[in-house]
Design an enzyme around this catalytic site. Structure first.
Site, PDB file in Angstrom:
ATOM      1  N   ASP A  26     -26.091 -34.777  60.156  1.00  0.00           N
ATOM      2  CA  ASP A  26     -24.822 -35.399  59.983  1.00  0.00           C
ATOM      3  C   ASP A  26     -24.142 -35.817  61.360  1.00  0.00           C
ATOM      4  O   ASP A  26     -24.493 -34.601  62.251  1.00  0.00           O
ATOM      5  CB  ASP A  26     -23.843 -34.749  59.085  1.00  0.00           C
ATOM      6  CG  ASP A  26     -22.633 -35.662  59.014  1.00  0.00           C
ATOM      7  OD1 ASP A  26     -22.621 -36.829  59.060  1.00  0.00           O
ATOM      8  OD2 ASP A  26     -21.628 -35.128  58.388  1.00  0.00           O
ATOM      9  N   GLU A  27     -23.552 -36.681  61.898  1.00  0.00           N
ATOM     10  CA  GLU A  27     -22.957 -36.688  63.127  1.00  0.00           C
ATOM     11  C   GLU A  27     -23.664 -36.493  64.284  1.00  0.00           C
ATOM     12  O   GLU A  27     -23.533 -35.631  65.201  1.00  0.00           O
ATOM     13  CB  GLU A  27     -21.730 -35.825  63.447  1.00  0.00           C
ATOM     14  CG  GLU A  27     -20.663 -35.903  62.126  1.00  0.00           C
ATOM     15  CD  GLU A  27     -19.716 -36.830  62.496  1.00  0.00           C
ATOM     16  OE1 GLU A  27     -19.952 -37.814  63.234  1.00  0.00           O
ATOM     17  OE2 GLU A  27     -18.750 -36.823  61.858  1.00  0.00           O
ATOM     18  N   LYS A  37     -20.776 -43.262  55.413  1.00  0.00           N
ATOM     19  CA  LYS A  37     -21.871 -42.023  56.132  1.00  0.00           C
ATOM     20  C   LYS A  37     -22.309 -41.102  55.212  1.00  0.00           C
ATOM     21  O   LYS A  37     -23.390 -40.916  54.827  1.00  0.00           O
ATOM     22  CB  LYS A  37     -21.373 -42.037  57.490  1.00  0.00           C
ATOM     23  CG  LYS A  37     -22.035 -40.717  58.029  1.00  0.00           C
ATOM     24  CD  LYS A  37     -21.196 -40.486  59.295  1.00  0.00           C
ATOM     25  CE  LYS A  37     -19.871 -39.738  59.035  1.00  0.00           C
ATOM     26  NZ  LYS A  37     -19.909 -38.363  59.214  1.00  0.00           N
ATOM     27  N   THR A  38     -21.020 -40.298  54.776  1.00  0.00           N
ATOM     28  CA  THR A  38     -21.281 -39.326  53.868  1.00  0.00           C
ATOM     29  C   THR A  38     -22.150 -39.454  52.733  1.00  0.00           C
ATOM     30  O   THR A  38     -22.959 -38.793  52.175  1.00  0.00           O
ATOM     31  CB  THR A  38     -20.149 -38.290  53.823  1.00  0.00           C
ATOM     32  OG1 THR A  38     -19.420 -38.498  55.060  1.00  0.00           O
ATOM     33  CG2 THR A  38     -20.226 -36.978  53.050  1.00  0.00           C
ATOM     34  N   GLN A  75     -18.861 -43.518  68.064  1.00  0.00           N
ATOM     35  CA  GLN A  75     -17.902 -42.441  67.739  1.00  0.00           C
ATOM     36  C   GLN A  75     -18.052 -41.186  68.427  1.00  0.00           C
ATOM     37  O   GLN A  75     -17.747 -39.959  68.003  1.00  0.00           O
ATOM     38  CB  GLN A  75     -17.681 -42.215  66.181  1.00  0.00           C
ATOM     39  CG  GLN A  75     -16.962 -43.506  65.509  1.00  0.00           C
ATOM     40  CD  GLN A  75     -16.885 -43.035  64.177  1.00  0.00           C
ATOM     41  OE1 GLN A  75     -15.971 -42.135  63.736  1.00  0.00           O
ATOM     42  NE2 GLN A  75     -17.447 -43.753  63.074  1.00  0.00           N
ATOM     43  N   ARG A 118      -9.080 -45.310  61.903  1.00  0.00           N
ATOM     44  CA  ARG A 118      -8.532 -44.367  61.060  1.00  0.00           C
ATOM     45  C   ARG A 118      -7.616 -44.941  59.774  1.00  0.00           C
ATOM     46  O   ARG A 118      -7.281 -44.576  58.860  1.00  0.00           O
ATOM     47  CB  ARG A 118      -7.712 -43.159  61.288  1.00  0.00           C
ATOM     48  CG  ARG A 118      -8.651 -42.118  62.510  1.00  0.00           C
ATOM     49  CD  ARG A 118      -9.810 -41.604  61.831  1.00  0.00           C
ATOM     50  NE  ARG A 118     -10.771 -42.555  62.194  1.00  0.00           N
ATOM     51  CZ  ARG A 118     -12.173 -42.372  61.787  1.00  0.00           C
ATOM     52  NH1 ARG A 118     -12.447 -41.584  60.813  1.00  0.00           N
ATOM     53  NH2 ARG A 118     -13.172 -43.198  62.303  1.00  0.00           N
TER      54      ARG A 118
END
Length: 724
Positions: A220-221, A35-36, A251, A606
DNA sequence: TTGTTCCAGCTTTTT
DNA sequence: GCTGGAACAA
């Protein structure tokens, strides 16, 4: 032009997102799907290939950490500095806008940012001043109420008083709070966002300016945005299809604090020309972990739909450990970590994730006993410490005399003979005459109605602040801080403190001076702000890293919430029990239960190499022994992906009459497994939920389609197994 | 003012 | 059952 470094490291979907022509874009980025990377490369692409000037690009994140990381990565990729690029948190960017246009935002240019601790104190005081019973009207609840209104863009004046006592009371507090903030030049976190929204909404010229300036806006997010944040984004990009958002509906775990997952759906409505790109290839976890996570999250309704996959193979099955109690659970986890380390694994690659902070203790104790270094995330941050807040309050009062929150905080810290009576008088006068506390104190002195002693004490305090202001006016920032810390008497106060804590506080104050010395103005440069203002803002908006030192190699302990965005080779998801995870308070509401499930999904994803799931059959909670059932989320994992770890032989089962049969064990019998589909002559088709007992006593719990959940004695049930 | 006792509360958290 | 904060006594 060399674009290979921007394009080459990307897979197809990522590349599509990065190189797409300017348009509204929704990138649904699964956990660990890069994503980043997409955001970073997208921005680099726009600067280098589309030749959009860096200052025409805005990128918004939720945390300072994410903002910093993004800037660093862009600079590394482009091999050039990017000061002109606006990257920051929603709050940071909002603050910057307000500093640039204080008049239009109807704020004094000395306004100060108040963190949630300050806000709570202010509200607490306010409730007392309004003569309300704070057991009936808990300050926390009022704070929550006020912030919830602001998150929705609702001001007190927009609200209509209803007959409902609760609503009326909350509204009264909200109103009084707004007045106090205006009077004191104080802006809380929610206010930053709300004001910034109103600033753009009500000032067409300013809106035009920023709409033209920002050719591209990135978020973002996105699933974590609340109503006002999204409204603000829409204003900025109105009619321009230039909003690029990255997020993951699976998420979304912050609904409870106002995040609106619906913004993802609204986005699709509001930007009809948008494109959706899904990133589903995962570069983090093994196939088994992904399969388990996928199956769990598939139980949620109304998803955008995504399935993570990897081409790196299945890896080991997930391990499940049914601990006898919470002690045993911690013991097991620490033993596994010990084994991991002895096999050459790094401590920092191991993480223990739990639902609630209270669970950390057993693990800390066992780790301590095993002499394994660890770090617990989520404690007090540097700028949140009382001694630091006190020192900052002096500085804030120097910067803005009307800052009532700071005034209250330090008027008698260290003690200088100003008692509750005097402070109460000041408060009431301030309220009656709409003055700041500082102003009211002066009036009170001039009235000469107080005792000589109280008057002198008060005069001394005001003189102290004036003297501090005057004598530090020409000093460098760090000298200012040093001077204030010493002359305010704070150092002396903590030196005298008997317990071991005092020294630590003195050290922290010295650390504050040091932080001021190292404070990087150029980086933070904001027009029209003094160094002191900048430093104070920095303290409020970035309460310091609770990140451990990267140098220390230690086991990571944190809540699942704070693990979002991180990854570890080996993850222990502990306390997988009903009423703990999912939390007791979420099980009755489908929406909240689904958020818990997303949280579980976040926790599982994770893990890179190995995922351990543990639960305890008996747990001491709030001083009472409970016998929780294993979490429903465990049952949602396909059994073939799980391997139950059994080291029970080595552990003595104390005889507990309350728990004669092993309750809720997930161990399989010869014939039946959890999740096994079965058929019963009378009740029809169902799914095995639990198995307990041995031999003739063996019972199974089955969820029948027709008649619901029932316990049956296996010996009499005559079940027929069905293919699943 | 400080030390003690009492009492409520008890998911998750960033800004 | 523990913790942090507030109320109270000395």
């Amino acid at each position: 032009m060399d674009v290979t470094s921007i394009i080459n490291p990307l897979n197809n979907a990522q590349r599509q997102a990065v190189t797409a022509p300017s348009q509204a874009m929704l990138v649904l980025a699964g956990a660990g799907s890069g994503k980043t990377r997409v955001l970073v490369h997208r921005i680099a692409w726009q600067i280098q290939v589309e030749e959009i000037p860096a200052h025409s690009i805005l990128a918004v994140t939720f945390t300072n950490k994410a903002a910093k990381e993004m800037r660093n990565r862009i600079e590394t990729l482009l091999k050039m500095p990017t000061q002109n690029l606006w990257i920051g948190t929603f709050h940071g960017i909002a603050h910057r806008l307000l500093r640039r246009h204080p008049q239009q935002a109807k704020l004094p240019d000395t306004f100060q940012v108040m963190d949630s601790g300050d806000q709570l104190r202010v509200i607490k005081r306010l409730i007392n001043t309004l003569n309300l019973d704070d057991t009936k009207w808990p300050p926390r609840e009022s704070q929550w109420y006020i912030n919830a209104q602001k998150d929705e863009g609702i001001r007190a004046r927009h609200m209509i008083e209803t007959a409902d006592l609760y609503q009326r009371q909350m509204l009264k507090i909200y109103k009084a709070y707004e007045e106090l903030c205006d009077r004191s030049g104080l802006v809380d976190f929610a206010e930053l966002l709300l004001r910034a929204h109103e600033l753009l909404r009500d000032n067409q010229d300013i809106l035009d300016f920023y709409q033209q300036r920002f050719k591209q806006v990135h978020v973002d997010e996105f699933q974590d945005t609340n109503t006002i944040q999204y409204a603000w984004l829409r204003l900025l990009t109105d009619g321009k299809d230039n909003l690029f958002v990255v997020g993951d509906d699976d998420q979304s775990i912050y609904g409870w604090r106002g995040a609106k997952i619906e913004n993802i759906y609204s986005f699709q409505k509001h930007y009809p020309n948008h494109q959706v790109i899904k990133l589903e290839q995962n570069y983090r976890s093994t196939g088994t972990i992904l399969k388990a996570a996928n199956t769990i999250i598939a139980n949620n309704a109304g998803r955008m739909g995504k399935e993570l996959w990897t081409d790196t193979g299945d890896g080991d099955p997930c391990s499940l450990y049914a601990a006898f109690n919470e002690q045993d659970e911690a013991y097991f986890v620490v033993e596994r970590i010990r084994a991991w380390i002895s096999e050459g694994g790094a401590r920092s690659d191991a993480a223990i994730l739990y639902r609630s902070n209270a669970q950390s203790r057993q693990f800390e104790e066992k780790l301590m006993a095993a002499a394994i270094s660890y770090r617990v995330y989520g404690g007090l941050r540097f700028f949140d410490r009382a001694e630091i807040k006190n020192a900052l309050a002096y500085l804030r009062l120097i910067a803005n005399r009307n800052d009532d929150a700071s005034f209250e905080r330090i008027i008698n810290t260290p003690t200088r003979g100003i008692g509750t009576k005097t402070i109460d008088d000041i408060r009431h006068l301030a309220r009656d005459q709409s003055l700041s506390l500082w102003g009211a104190a002066i009036v009170l002195i001039n009235q000469r109605t107080m005792s000589q002693r109280a008057t002198n004490a008060l005069i001394n305090f005001l003189e102290l602040i004036k003297a501090l202001t005057k004598e530090t006016s020409d000093l460098e920032l760090y000298e200012k801080v040093k001077f204030v810390v010493e002359k305010s008497g704070l150092i002396e106060l903590y030196q005298k403190e008997k317990m071991d804590k005092g020294d630590e506080k003195v050290e922290n104050l010295e650390e504050l001076v040091n932080a001021a010395r190292l404070f990087d103005f150029d980086r933070e440069n904001e027009e029209g702000m003094s160094e002191l203002d900048m430093f104070l803002t920095h303290a409020a908006l970035e309460s310091g890293d609770n990140q451990g030192d990267d140098f220390d190699d230690c086991v990571q302990l944190m809540t699942i919430h704070s693990a979002k965005g991180l990854e570890f080779k080996i993850v222990f998801l502990v306390g997988m029990e009903e009423n703990l995870f999912p939390s007791q308070q979420s099980v009755d509401d489908v929406g909240r239960l689904e958020e818990e499930r997303r949280l579980c999904y976040v926790g599982m994803t994770r893990a890179m190499q190995h995922l351990y799931l543990t639960y305890a059959e008996s747990r001491r909670l709030y001083g009472r022994e409970s016998y929780p059932r294993p979490s429903r989320f465990l049952r949602e994992i396909p059994p073939e992906l799980i391997q139950e770890v059994r080291i029970r032989a080595t552990i003595n089962h104390p005889i507990t009459p309350l728990n004669p049969i092993k309750k809720g064990s997930l161990e399989t019998t010869g014939t039946y497994k959890l999740g096994q589909r079965v058929s019963h002559a009378k009740f029809g088709e169902g799914i095995v939920l639990q198995i307990e007992g041995i031999g003739a006593q063996e019972r199974v719990q089955i969820n029948f389609k027709a008649v619901g959940v029932k316990w049956l004695m296996l010996a009499y049930a005559n079940l027929e197994t069905l293919q699943s």
